[in-house]
Scaffold this motif. Sequence first.
Motif: not given
Length: 603
Positions: A441-456
């Motif tokens: 959920c957090e990763n999805r929110l970060l991508q949607h609202y923070g424009g942040q791809e979760v780093p691998d």
Amino acid sequence: MESPIDSYLRRIHNEIARLKDGAPYSTIPAMAQVDPDSFGIALATVDGQVYEIGDSREEFTIQSISKPFTYGLALEDLGCEAVDAKVDVEPSGDSFNEISLAEGTGRPANAMINAGALTATSLIKGSGGQSSFKRILGTFSAFAGRQLSVNEKVFESELKHGHRNTALAYLLRSFDIIEDDPAPVLEDYFRQCSVLVNCFDLSIMAATLANSGRNPLTGKQVLGIGSVERVLSVMMTSGMYDDAGAWISSVGMPGKSGVAGGILAVLPGQVGLAVYSPPLDDHGTSVRGLATAQRISRDMELHFVRAARAGRSAILTAYDVTETPSGIRRSVESADVLRENGHRARVIELNGDLLFAGAESVARELSGLPDSVEVAVLDLRRTEQLSDVALRLLTALRTALAEAGCELVLVEADGSISASLAEDGGPVPSFSARSEAVEYCENRLLQHYGGQEVPDHVPVTASPALAPLGEADALALQSRMTARTYDDGEVIRRVGLRFGGVYFITSGKVSSSSPGPTSERVKLNTLSAGMTFGEMALGSSMRQETTVRAVGPVEVMLLGEDAIADLEATEPRLALALWKALTRDAYTRVEQYLRESAVRIRE
């Protein structure tokens, strides 16, 4: 979002409304002029949630559905032994107005046929400044949760044309079953049958019986559990008269019908059902009412054999992901995004059996989510039995949520529920641990609202645990580390090992577990890139307290025990900065754990 239960009721209402068999009751002239197309359904849970469709607020006279409630009042007043002396508890197999009296004693077979109902009415006496009928009406009103009234026109018509009931009352008087003048008893009986109700009222009356005699709307205890037990038992065997066997087989709930077209059914511990439709069959039962009860019992698995366990709410607790975050250390920017948007992801923990009532409470919770919620997480790990109706409701909910722009995510032990739902609409994200679902959920929110791809990949220098250090110090520490890789399922640290250093995850995930109360292992959490493990052994007599295992390919940088000792000897300032940073990180994790515990206690 509309509840799938509302959608279901609308669908079967449309289908069953096409039935045109039967005819309204015409023996009482005042009841003959009704609209045969009137049709309402109401379903009430034991916590007071009511689903209704059609003409559910159209009033009609209660008629024979009054009998269980007057019988219950007599039981409360006199007790079972005294009431049993006047009216038996055996099914008669006769129609509602049959002259069915025991040979020699004149005792009616049960309180659901007219002779038994007249007897029960005769047992109600005035008390506390109230007449006998005022007490009856007060009891009906307490069951319904509102003040009810009498249709005087129907009462007068019943009094004028109720010749068979009049004959029954005087026959009962001849056996001293009715001990006084039958005329006042007949008036009370005809008045109680002429009380006006609607489907909503009857569903609450049924739910009150299902709720051990406590009205789910008002909280008032109307009948004691002993009286409720007796009333429901007699309803089960005798409430549908000469059609009782077929009713028990096809519906499987204590039920009662009335010639005005009402039907009431009770599933103890779960729901009360009420239906209104005037056309009757040869047994004096509403044609559409019977069809509705049969359909709902089958589709919702309400037959007493299937729904044997009490069905309270399955919701253990519900919260936003901001209250119990995944545990992954985020940057300041990411933390701000999650703090501002965490309410858009909702976790709902369930427990117990998901039979109809449990599934209904889940449907109600999900249907009532604010429009702002974009991810709904159902934690099913504490659920035991999952019925077919629960799966059907979850399938419908997944579709309805998707149409509303909300994704359903599951937390379950084996992924079987996700697999079942996937057959009817594609894959559903499923995780074995709550922290993994929250991370999703957090990763999805970060991508949607923070424009942040979760780093691998998170290098040591970007590790949140080392955030208090400067880049030069972080690079100096990295130079003392060794790189290691692990394959999926490989054990990295095992319970009982001595402190071996601090592991910085640069890529992949690891899971930690500890021994449970028996031989099984209990999964604790999942750690992702950017997180650390191993340092907690320093606070446990230098021993590892958990087993850490790779989840897929994992890359780590290890600051080993020897490297740490050398650091302390040669660069004490940097060693102190490292321990301060790790201690701060550990306290952050403890604080998060305490927040999660506080949520559990508060709920």
